[in-house]
Motif scaffolding. Structure first.
Motif, PDB file in Angstrom:
ATOM      1  N   SER A 145       0.839  -1.195   0.000  1.00  0.00           N
ATOM      2  CA  SER A 145       0.000   0.000   0.000  1.00  0.00           C
ATOM      3  C   SER A 145       0.875   1.247   0.000  1.00  0.00           C
ATOM      4  O   SER A 145       1.822   1.351   0.781  1.00  0.00           O
ATOM      5  CB  SER A 145      -0.901  -0.021   1.243  1.00  0.00           C
ATOM      6  N   ILE A 146       0.549   2.199  -0.876  1.00  0.00           N
ATOM      7  CA  ILE A 146       1.313   3.443  -1.028  1.00  0.00           C
ATOM      8  C   ILE A 146       0.395   4.622  -0.716  1.00  0.00           C
ATOM      9  O   ILE A 146      -0.713   4.717  -1.260  1.00  0.00           O
ATOM     10  CB  ILE A 146       1.862   3.588  -2.457  1.00  0.00           C
ATOM     11  N   SER A 147       0.851   5.532   0.146  1.00  0.00           N
ATOM     12  CA  SER A 147       0.070   6.716   0.510  1.00  0.00           C
ATOM     13  C   SER A 147       0.586   7.943  -0.229  1.00  0.00           C
ATOM     14  O   SER A 147       1.788   8.200  -0.250  1.00  0.00           O
ATOM     15  CB  SER A 147       0.158   6.963   2.024  1.00  0.00           C
ATOM     16  N   LEU A 148      -0.346   8.706  -0.798  1.00  0.00           N
ATOM     17  CA  LEU A 148      -0.023   9.966  -1.476  1.00  0.00           C
ATOM     18  C   LEU A 148      -1.025  11.025  -1.026  1.00  0.00           C
ATOM     19  O   LEU A 148      -2.223  10.767  -0.972  1.00  0.00           O
ATOM     20  CB  LEU A 148      -0.104   9.804  -2.999  1.00  0.00           C
ATOM     21  N   GLY A 149      -0.528  12.218  -0.714  1.00  0.00           N
ATOM     22  CA  GLY A 149      -1.432  13.314  -0.372  1.00  0.00           C
ATOM     23  C   GLY A 149      -1.643  13.454   1.123  1.00  0.00           C
ATOM     24  O   GLY A 149      -0.732  13.214   1.928  1.00  0.00           O
ATOM     25  N   ASP A 150      -2.857  13.836   1.504  1.00  0.00           N
ATOM     26  CA  ASP A 150      -3.150  14.123   2.911  1.00  0.00           C
ATOM     27  C   ASP A 150      -2.842  12.931   3.818  1.00  0.00           C
ATOM     28  O   ASP A 150      -2.990  11.769   3.421  1.00  0.00           O
ATOM     29  CB  ASP A 150      -4.623  14.508   3.080  1.00  0.00           C
ATOM     30  N   GLU A 151      -2.455  13.237   5.049  1.00  0.00           N
ATOM     31  CA  GLU A 151      -2.201  12.197   6.037  1.00  0.00           C
ATOM     32  C   GLU A 151      -3.516  11.514   6.438  1.00  0.00           C
ATOM     33  O   GLU A 151      -4.599  12.075   6.285  1.00  0.00           O
ATOM     34  CB  GLU A 151      -1.529  12.789   7.272  1.00  0.00           C
ATOM     35  N   ALA A 152      -3.389  10.293   6.943  1.00  0.00           N
ATOM     36  CA  ALA A 152      -4.572   9.524   7.332  1.00  0.00           C
ATOM     37  C   ALA A 152      -4.271   8.726   8.583  1.00  0.00           C
ATOM     38  O   ALA A 152      -3.117   8.410   8.879  1.00  0.00           O
ATOM     39  CB  ALA A 152      -4.992   8.586   6.200  1.00  0.00           C
ATOM     40  N   LEU A 153      -5.338   8.407   9.306  1.00  0.00           N
ATOM     41  CA  LEU A 153      -5.235   7.505  10.446  1.00  0.00           C
ATOM     42  C   LEU A 153      -5.620   6.109   9.968  1.00  0.00           C
ATOM     43  O   LEU A 153      -6.785   5.846   9.646  1.00  0.00           O
ATOM     44  CB  LEU A 153      -6.143   7.952  11.586  1.00  0.00           C
ATOM     45  N   PHE A 154      -4.637   5.231   9.904  1.00  0.00           N
ATOM     46  CA  PHE A 154      -4.797   3.857   9.450  1.00  0.00           C
ATOM     47  C   PHE A 154      -4.957   2.957  10.661  1.00  0.00           C
ATOM     48  O   PHE A 154      -4.198   3.071  11.626  1.00  0.00           O
ATOM     49  CB  PHE A 154      -3.560   3.451   8.646  1.00  0.00           C
ATOM     50  N   ARG A 155      -5.954   2.081  10.633  1.00  0.00           N
ATOM     51  CA  ARG A 155      -6.175   1.172  11.757  1.00  0.00           C
ATOM     52  C   ARG A 155      -5.848  -0.259  11.338  1.00  0.00           C
ATOM     53  O   ARG A 155      -6.306  -0.737  10.299  1.00  0.00           O
ATOM     54  CB  ARG A 155      -7.616   1.266  12.259  1.00  0.00           C
ATOM     55  N   GLY A 203      -7.016  18.645  -3.203  1.00  0.00           N
ATOM     56  CA  GLY A 203      -6.889  18.096  -1.864  1.00  0.00           C
ATOM     57  C   GLY A 203      -7.286  16.632  -1.790  1.00  0.00           C
ATOM     58  O   GLY A 203      -7.773  16.035  -2.743  1.00  0.00           O
ATOM     59  N   GLY A 204      -7.061  16.050  -0.626  1.00  0.00           N
ATOM     60  CA  GLY A 204      -7.429  14.661  -0.412  1.00  0.00           C
ATOM     61  C   GLY A 204      -6.234  13.722  -0.409  1.00  0.00           C
ATOM     62  O   GLY A 204      -5.073  14.144  -0.423  1.00  0.00           O
ATOM     63  N   ARG A 205      -6.538  12.458  -0.381  1.00  0.00           N
ATOM     64  CA  ARG A 205      -5.523  11.406  -0.280  1.00  0.00           C
ATOM     65  C   ARG A 205      -5.777  10.349  -1.341  1.00  0.00           C
ATOM     66  O   ARG A 205      -6.913   9.946  -1.572  1.00  0.00           O
ATOM     67  CB  ARG A 205      -5.576  10.754   1.097  1.00  0.00           C
ATOM     68  N   ILE A 206      -4.708   9.902  -1.978  1.00  0.00           N
ATOM     69  CA  ILE A 206      -4.769   8.756  -2.880  1.00  0.00           C
ATOM     70  C   ILE A 206      -4.009   7.612  -2.226  1.00  0.00           C
ATOM     71  O   ILE A 206      -2.875   7.779  -1.782  1.00  0.00           O
ATOM     72  CB  ILE A 206      -4.174   9.074  -4.263  1.00  0.00           C
ATOM     73  N   ASN A 207      -4.666   6.467  -2.154  1.00  0.00           N
ATOM     74  CA  ASN A 207      -4.008   5.256  -1.683  1.00  0.00           C
ATOM     75  C   ASN A 207      -3.953   4.251  -2.822  1.00  0.00           C
ATOM     76  O   ASN A 207      -4.959   3.995  -3.483  1.00  0.00           O
ATOM     77  CB  ASN A 207      -4.758   4.653  -0.495  1.00  0.00           C
TER      78      ASN A 207
END
Length: 216
Positions: A145-155, A203-207
């Motif tokens: 999994s690759i994260s791009l953009g805004d930070e996120a809380l991953f559980r 804005g936002g996040r791409i995963n």
């Protein structure tokens, strides 16, 4: 997917399943920009759609698309599955961009290429409830999994819904690997933290989630 009601555990009580790896800052700023541009080009060919939940037909809050031979999809009638053409345009999925494949080759530790790159676009209050990635024919390959953009809380949890969970903050450029015992760990996105990145236009996040679908 609907958020789970599973409570979080304290960090001291949680041990990630074996095979879980968090690689913070795997992609530097230039590599992130290059990859984001490649994914936005994919989305021009294969526009995002909102898959729906099995049985209820409720749309998921996350917009999705895919690259590779297969694309992940869900609808009310047939549920979770992989398909070889875009559900709206009817065209085959675009190829997985080379920079994305490079991450798989460097991080997966697996001798075969991925067959699906699921693209999840999180905007506004989009989130992803706890779930397992288990629609594939073989679980010997990891999920990368690759994260791009805004930070996120991953559980992250264990392999049953009742297992303790822990949240991790993911930043743009971070890479996660779910392999070994963690391949079937429950996981999800509690929320995205708006305004923490300027990488994604609007804005936002791409995963990006890279997977094998068939047995090698």
């Amino acid at each position: 997917m609907e958020p789970s009601a599973t409570p979080a555990s304290s960090p001291a009580a949680f041990a990630p399943p074996s095979g879980f790896r968090l690689l913070p800052g795997f992609l530097d700023a230039e590599a992130q920009r290059h990859m984001a541009a490649a994914i936005l080009a994919v989305l021009e060919q294969a526009p995002g759609y909102h898959a729906t939940m099995p049985k209820t037909g409720k749309p998921m809050s996350v917009a999705m698309s895919n690259a590779g031979r297969f694309g992940w999809y869900s609808d009310r009638e047939q549920g979770y599955r992989y398909i070889e053409r875009h559900p709206v345009t009817g065209r085959p999925w675009p190829a997985i961009p080379e920079p994305v494949l490079d991450v798989w080759r460097a991080a997966a530790g697996f001798g075969h290429e991925p067959e699906c790159c699921l693209i999840n676009l999180y905007r506004d209050a989009a989130k992803m409830g706890l779930h397992q990635d288990r629609d594939e024919a073989d679980f010997s390959a990891p999920v990368v999994s690759i994260s791009l953009g805004d930070e996120a809380l991953f559980r992250l949890g264990g392999t049953t819904r009742r297992d303790p969970t822990r949240s991790f903050r993911l930043a743009s450029g971070d890479v996660l690997v779910l392999g070994g015992a963690s391949r079937l760990a429950f996981h999800g996105i509690d929320r995205v933290l708006p305004g923490t990145s300027r990488l994604i236009p609007g804005g936002g996040r791409i995963n990006l989630t890279l997977r094998r679908v068939t047995r090698p």
